[in-house]
Scaffold this motif. Structure first.
Motif, PDB file in Angstrom:
ATOM      1  N   ASP A 175      48.651   4.414  55.721  1.00 15.50           N
ATOM      2  CA  ASP A 175      47.317   4.438  56.334  1.00 15.50           C
ATOM      3  C   ASP A 175      47.250   3.497  57.531  1.00 15.50           C
ATOM      4  O   ASP A 175      46.672   3.832  58.574  1.00 15.50           O
ATOM      5  CB  ASP A 175      46.249   4.043  55.308  1.00 15.50           C
ATOM      6  CG  ASP A 175      45.834   5.206  54.429  1.00 15.50           C
ATOM      7  OD1 ASP A 175      46.201   6.350  54.764  1.00 15.50           O
ATOM      8  OD2 ASP A 175      45.152   4.976  53.421  1.00 15.50           O
ATOM      9  N   ALA A 179      46.757   4.401  61.564  1.00 21.71           N
ATOM     10  CA  ALA A 179      45.668   3.844  62.366  1.00 21.71           C
ATOM     11  C   ALA A 179      46.157   3.030  63.548  1.00 21.71           C
ATOM     12  O   ALA A 179      45.561   3.067  64.633  1.00 21.71           O
ATOM     13  CB  ALA A 179      44.770   2.983  61.479  1.00 21.71           C
ATOM     14  N   ASP A 364      46.480  14.830  62.932  1.00 23.42           N
ATOM     15  CA  ASP A 364      46.173  13.722  62.032  1.00 23.42           C
ATOM     16  C   ASP A 364      47.410  12.900  61.670  1.00 23.42           C
ATOM     17  O   ASP A 364      47.391  12.117  60.727  1.00 23.42           O
ATOM     18  CB  ASP A 364      45.500  14.235  60.757  1.00 23.42           C
ATOM     19  CG  ASP A 364      46.376  15.211  59.971  1.00 23.42           C
ATOM     20  OD1 ASP A 364      47.478  15.558  60.459  1.00 23.42           O
ATOM     21  OD2 ASP A 364      45.958  15.629  58.874  1.00 23.42           O
ATOM     22  N   ASN A 430      39.549  12.342  63.494  1.00 23.15           N
ATOM     23  CA  ASN A 430      40.217  11.220  62.827  1.00 23.15           C
ATOM     24  C   ASN A 430      39.302  10.013  62.652  1.00 23.15           C
ATOM     25  O   ASN A 430      39.706   9.009  62.052  1.00 23.15           O
ATOM     26  CB  ASN A 430      41.452  10.790  63.627  1.00 23.15           C
ATOM     27  CG  ASN A 430      42.576  11.812  63.554  1.00 23.15           C
ATOM     28  OD1 ASN A 430      42.659  12.580  62.598  1.00 23.15           O
ATOM     29  ND2 ASN A 430      43.436  11.826  64.555  1.00 23.15           N
ATOM     30  N   GLU A 432      36.533   9.295  60.860  1.00 24.76           N
ATOM     31  CA  GLU A 432      36.112   8.854  59.526  1.00 24.76           C
ATOM     32  C   GLU A 432      37.246   8.125  58.811  1.00 24.76           C
ATOM     33  O   GLU A 432      37.042   7.042  58.238  1.00 24.76           O
ATOM     34  CB  GLU A 432      35.647  10.048  58.695  1.00 24.76           C
ATOM     35  CG  GLU A 432      35.131   9.654  57.317  1.00 24.76           C
ATOM     36  CD  GLU A 432      34.585  10.844  56.537  1.00 24.76           C
ATOM     37  OE1 GLU A 432      34.259  10.659  55.344  1.00 24.76           O
ATOM     38  OE2 GLU A 432      34.490  11.949  57.114  1.00 24.76           O
ATOM     39  N   ARG A 433      38.438   8.707  58.836  1.00 24.80           N
ATOM     40  CA  ARG A 433      39.576   8.049  58.193  1.00 24.80           C
ATOM     41  C   ARG A 433      39.872   6.714  58.863  1.00 24.80           C
ATOM     42  O   ARG A 433      40.169   5.715  58.193  1.00 24.80           O
ATOM     43  CB  ARG A 433      40.809   8.952  58.248  1.00 24.80           C
ATOM     44  CG  ARG A 433      42.038   8.344  57.577  1.00 24.80           C
ATOM     45  CD  ARG A 433      43.259   9.235  57.724  1.00 24.80           C
ATOM     46  NE  ARG A 433      44.453   8.620  57.165  1.00 24.80           N
ATOM     47  CZ  ARG A 433      45.686   9.094  57.333  1.00 24.80           C
ATOM     48  NH1 ARG A 433      45.879  10.201  58.046  1.00 24.80           N
ATOM     49  NH2 ARG A 433      46.727   8.469  56.794  1.00 24.80           N
ATOM     50  N   GLU A 436      37.616   3.913  57.758  1.00 25.06           N
ATOM     51  CA  GLU A 436      37.980   3.418  56.427  1.00 25.06           C
ATOM     52  C   GLU A 436      39.162   2.455  56.501  1.00 25.06           C
ATOM     53  O   GLU A 436      39.179   1.418  55.817  1.00 25.06           O
ATOM     54  CB  GLU A 436      38.314   4.599  55.515  1.00 25.06           C
ATOM     55  CG  GLU A 436      37.122   5.494  55.195  1.00 25.06           C
ATOM     56  CD  GLU A 436      37.522   6.740  54.424  1.00 25.06           C
ATOM     57  OE1 GLU A 436      38.745   6.937  54.211  1.00 25.06           O
ATOM     58  OE2 GLU A 436      36.624   7.518  54.043  1.00 25.06           O
ATOM     59  N   VAL A 437      40.147   2.777  57.335  1.00 30.09           N
ATOM     60  CA  VAL A 437      41.323   1.912  57.455  1.00 30.09           C
ATOM     61  C   VAL A 437      40.948   0.584  58.110  1.00 30.09           C
ATOM     62  O   VAL A 437      41.391  -0.489  57.673  1.00 30.09           O
ATOM     63  CB  VAL A 437      42.441   2.617  58.250  1.00 30.09           C
ATOM     64  CG1 VAL A 437      43.637   1.682  58.424  1.00 30.09           C
ATOM     65  CG2 VAL A 437      42.874   3.899  57.547  1.00 30.09           C
TER      66      VAL A 437
END
Length: 455
Positions: A175, A179, A364, A430, A432-433, A436-437
């Motif tokens: 993850d 990012a 992604d 990308n 939203e992910r 979170e990261v």
């Protein structure tokens, strides 16, 4: 607070050094950043231990306006504290058998290219850019054959806001690895990357210009869209609206071919480029083989430190540019006061979605998205005159809106905080992910608002 930092790492302040040296150390490529926040102190780490100390100091004092200078001209929008990586991280080595390079984040792309020769990293096209670009894109002349810089990064070493050192890859902390390739400034301070490089022959290049007109621009786009050019992963075309030295509007094409040097290949490229001959063009660089470093430096002078408005848009799907979109751009460019504004509109070809390596990496696979686009369009409007800066920015926004009638927004629209929803604008699906990261690795929010973003 700053006195405490001086006990941890070497620091530089305006009172310690001559103005010229301070200006060089603290200057940002985009002078709009300097109208937002003045740099008050520069930390100069010589080791990873120093970087950890800087980050822990920032966390202790909630110092959230940090910018990193990774070798060359920097964005570090609104940074009061700059971390200058050039003293301790100005190195690169390459395994001559595999082409895997170990790259310190304190050098320019020109220095990197020289140190890894004859291997080359897919990077941008302005050589005085810093190596931070490797983590936020890196599209250039090897993009169609090998993808972006971010696609070729194998491993990243980064210090996050809790002072921990992470070495991430596709198999270790995936993850974070996702990012950091696209949003590194909002996750911590990267000290080193390992990346795949490629052996590249001397490049077959040409640079030509014509008076700006819809007919000339359309002819250049049509030439670049023919299958022999579009589907050749070793051939890249850039079409641009730009000003001549005497401030006349021109359209131009820059072609770079990195196919294997052979009589057959050279003749193929010469024949294709020869289709542009005898059309009233001004030959700025005759068709010839030149060292790969030559096209890497060709646009350096035009990208000097100024007040810049920058936007990026893409034309989704494997579609060419419509006559209406080109007409609107040419008409709008004809109204720009070129005597006062360094204005460029650049269409960069990413290649066919079936043959270009740029499209072989899923959107992604890293934070920086892609959209199956054949063409992207960049707007660069710059001025060195502070009194003309806001007018220049207004003109740049107007050109952006002209392009967005036919395209989709995407990319770092401006290197200061003047645009809404910049995260969604740049990172698309990308986002939203990525949020979170960032929340996971920067819970103290030391870096979450750096570089003009706000996670």
């Amino acid at each position: 607070m700053d006195a405490e930092l001086a006990t941890i790492v070497k620091v530089v302040t305006p009172a310690q050094i001559p103005y010229d040296e301070w200006d060089e150390r603290s200057s940002r490529w985009n002078l709009f950043s300097e109208t937002e926040t003045n740099v008050r102190i520069i930390a100069v780490p010589s080791s990873q231990v120093d970087v950890v100390g800087i980050v822990r100091w920032a966390a202790k004092h909630q110092q959230t306006d940090i910018g990193v200078r990774a070798g060359g001209h920097g964005f570090f929008s609104s940074a009061a504290v700059v971390v200058d990586m050039r003293q301790g991280f100005d190195y690169a080595t390459v395994n001559q058998d595999t082409g895997v390079a170990t790259i310190g984040m304190g050098q320019t792309l020109a220095a990197l290219d020289e140190r890894t020769h004859p291997w080359h990293m897919p990077v941008g096209v302005v050589s005085h850019t810093g190596c931070g670009l490797l983590l936020t894109g890196g599209v250039g002349y090897l993009c169609k054959s090998h993808g972006t810089s971010a696609d070729n990064i194998i491993e990243v070493t980064i210090v996050t806001s809790d002072g921990r050192v992470h070495v991430c890859s596709k198999d270790k902390e995936p993850d974070l690895f996702f990012a950091v390739r696209g949003a590194a400034p909002n996750l911590g301070i990267v000290t080193e990357v390992k990346a795949q490089c490629y052996k590249v022959p001397d490049a077959m290049c040409t640079l030509r210009a014509w008076p700006s007109s819809l007919e000339n621009v359309q002819r250049l786009i049509d030439w670049a869209d023919q299958e022999a050019v579009l589907n050749d992963p070793n051939m890249t075309a850039y079409v641009a609206l730009m000003a001549s030295p005497d401030k006349q509007a021109l359209c131009s094409i820059h072609v770079v071919c990195v196919g294997v040097e052979s009589n057959e290949n050279d003749q193929k490229y010469k024949d294709l480029i020869g289709q542009l001959d005898n059309t009233g063009d001004i030959v700025l660089l005759p068709t010839s083989r030149v060292p790969f470093s030559t096209p890497q430096t060709m646009f350096d002078a035009g990208m000097s430190k100024q007040f810049w408005y920058v936007s990026q848009a893409y034309f989704p799907g494997n579609k060419t540019l419509t006559p209406a979109s080109l007409k609107d751009c040419v008409d709008a460019y004809s109204k720009v006061p070129l005597a006062d504004t360094n204005a460029m509109v650049i269409w960069e070809q990413r290649g066919s979605d079936t043959t270009s390596a740029y499209h072989q990496f899923p959107s992604d696979s890293c934070a920086q998205p892609r959209h199956g686009q054949r063409w992207e369009c960049y707007v660069f409007y710059g001025t060195a005159d502070k009194d003309n800066a806001e007018t220049c920015r207004t003109q740049g926004r107007a050109m952006k809106e002209t392009i967005l009638k036919h395209a989709q927004p995407g990319g770092r629209s401006h290197l200061t905080k003047d645009e809404p929803s910049r995260i969604e604008f740049y990172y698309g699906d990308n986002s939203e992910r990525l949020r979170e990261v960032v929340a996971k690795y920067d819970p103290l929010r030391i870096f979450a608002t750096c570089n003009g973003m706000k996670f």
